[in-house]
Design an enzyme around this catalytic site. Structure first.
Site, PDB file in Angstrom:
ATOM      1  N   ASN A  89       3.387 -21.089  71.501  1.00 44.86           N
ATOM      2  CA  ASN A  89       2.445 -20.437  71.782  1.00 44.86           C
ATOM      3  C   ASN A  89       2.718 -21.229  73.487  1.00 44.86           C
ATOM      4  OD1 ASN A  89       1.296 -22.283  70.907  1.00 44.86           O
ATOM      5  ND2 ASN A  89      -0.579 -21.242  70.969  1.00 44.86           N
ATOM      6  N   MET A  90       2.036 -20.372  74.154  1.00 44.13           N
ATOM      7  CA  MET A  90       1.895 -20.947  75.822  1.00 44.13           C
ATOM      8  C   MET A  90       1.041 -19.919  76.190  1.00 44.13           C
ATOM      9  SD  MET A  90       5.760 -20.414  77.837  1.00 44.13           S
ATOM     10  CE  MET A  90       5.602 -21.418  79.046  1.00 44.13           C
ATOM     11  N   GLU A  91      -0.248 -19.872  76.869  1.00 41.61           N
ATOM     12  CA  GLU A  91      -1.246 -19.881  77.988  1.00 41.61           C
ATOM     13  C   GLU A  91      -1.098 -19.540  79.552  1.00 41.61           C
ATOM     14  OE1 GLU A  91      -4.618 -21.606  75.188  1.00 41.61           O
ATOM     15  OE2 GLU A  91      -3.304 -20.659  73.369  1.00 41.61           O
ATOM     16  N   HIS A 102       2.733 -16.115  72.583  1.00 41.00           N
ATOM     17  CA  HIS A 102       2.878 -16.409  71.024  1.00 41.00           C
ATOM     18  C   HIS A 102       4.228 -17.014  70.388  1.00 41.00           C
ATOM     19  CE1 HIS A 102      -0.872 -13.637  69.490  1.00 41.00           C
ATOM     20  NE2 HIS A 102      -0.437 -13.360  70.772  1.00 41.00           N
ATOM     21  N   GLU A 104       5.276 -16.942  67.713  1.00 39.68           N
ATOM     22  CA  GLU A 104       6.759 -16.272  67.302  1.00 39.68           C
ATOM     23  C   GLU A 104       7.211 -15.755  68.557  1.00 39.68           C
ATOM     24  OE1 GLU A 104       3.673 -16.124  66.401  1.00 39.68           O
ATOM     25  OE2 GLU A 104       3.358 -16.176  63.999  1.00 39.68           O
ATOM     26  N   CYS A 129       0.249 -13.813  63.781  1.00 43.47           N
ATOM     27  CA  CYS A 129      -1.052 -12.547  63.494  1.00 43.47           C
ATOM     28  C   CYS A 129      -0.331 -11.166  64.245  1.00 43.47           C
ATOM     29  CB  CYS A 129      -1.841 -12.805  65.259  1.00 43.47           C
ATOM     30  SG  CYS A 129      -0.717 -12.103  66.440  1.00 43.47           S
ATOM     31  N   CYS A 132       2.029 -10.276  66.442  1.00 38.05           N
ATOM     32  CA  CYS A 132       3.602 -10.670  65.659  1.00 38.05           C
ATOM     33  C   CYS A 132       3.884 -10.648  64.707  1.00 38.05           C
ATOM     34  CB  CYS A 132       2.765 -12.076  65.724  1.00 38.05           C
ATOM     35  SG  CYS A 132       2.966 -13.103  66.841  1.00 38.05           S
TER      36      CYS A 132
END
Ligand SMILES: [Zn+2]
Length: 294
Positions: A89-91, A102, A104, A129, A132
């Site tokens: 994941n990347m924010e 996300h 996936e 989630c 995804c």
């Protein structure tokens, strides 16, 4: 070994460390393993395919960039070629949460950008989630995609997404990871523009027909491309910039060292990626951004 794996390495069993070291020990490890490499790893470690994918999850999660949630998710996608692709994941701080990637989505996009034509399974360290589950339903694997979690039985996407809505409920369109070439052309001698155009021609936008692609160039001159991945439920669509940032992160590039970016999209498309791309790139410190249209 890349710094991002240092902290987690001691948690890998010695036998698996020995098997993985020829690949993950390299500074230029690109967060994927080929079938040949996997065979060697299985032989040395004694792990089977399933156990290996689960054991790789902490290494995938170590690629996570999560300054907001500090929640580190890793995913491993298995292609029909037999290759394994890491995802994390990347924010992004300073922009809306909708720009989040996300794990996936990361693993799937990573496999797609490397030319994988179909996925067999995805292994994740937390239950996928809803977003995804819907994103995965866009794949040409359909609801038969196998989904593995630690300490859970083998299930398919059909188990995680009952009464699914997806591309098959709409028109007869290409599915995500199907090979396409939209055939758009631009007169250019600029390799970055050409890379963004090539990405556009492989993008997935069957609902809006608003195909788009991006190419990013870092301080070392390396080029990373990303393709738009549209979704039948619209909101889980992945913008081209996120796609390129996924690849950049997976190969250990620095997403804050982008020097120049080129977005390609249609001049008369219903959708535009331009404003969202500009705002996310500006918080990443990239100011040299061009939009080229066909
Ligand atoms: Zn998710």
């Amino acid at each position: 070994m890349q710094a991002r794996f240092h902290a987690i390495w001691s948690e890998i069993t010695p036998k698996l460390q020995e098997a993985l070291l020829p690949y993950i020990g390299n500074d230029d490890f690109s967060a994927m393993l080929t079938t040949e490499q996997i065979e060697s790893i299985k032989q040395i470690s004694g792990f089977d395919d399933h156990a290996l994918a689960l054991a790789l999850l902490p290494l995938a999660a170590a690629c996570s960039i999560a300054p907001i949630s500090h929640f580190y998710v890793g995913a491993i996608a298995r292609g029909e070629s037999g290759n394994l692709y890491f995802g994390a994941n990347m924010e992004f701080t300073g922009v809306p949460l909708q720009q989040t990637v996300h794990a996936e989505q990361s693993a799937i996009t990573h496999a797609w950008l490397r030319g994988e034509k179909k996925l067999i399974s995805i292994t994740v360290n937390y239950s996928p989630c809803g977003h995804c589950r819907q994103f995965m339903n866009e794949l040409n694997s359909g609801t038969q995609l196998e989904v593995y979690l630690p300490d859970r039985p083998r299930l398919t996407l059909a188990d995680y997404l009952p009464e699914a809505f997806g591309p098959r409920d709409l028109t007869d369109t290409p599915l995500l990871l199907d090979t396409v070439n939209h055939g758009y052309q631009l007169a250019t001698n600029d390799s970055l523009v050409q890379a963004a155009l090539d990405a556009t021609n492989s993008s997935h936008a069957p609902y809006s027909q608003s195909h788009s692609g991006i190419a990013l160039q870092d301080a070392q001159g390396k080029i990373y491309t990303g393709r738009y991945a549209e979704n039948a439920a619209f909101n889980p669509s992945l913008p081209p910039l996120q796609s390129a940032l996924i690849f950049m992160n997976m190969v250990n590039g620095n997403c804050q060292s982008i020097k120049r970016a080129v977005l390609v999209e249609g001049a008369n498309s219903q959708l535009s990626q331009w404003n969202a791309t500009k705002s996310t790139l500006s918080v990443l410190g990239c100011t040299e951004l061009e939009r080229h249209t066909f």
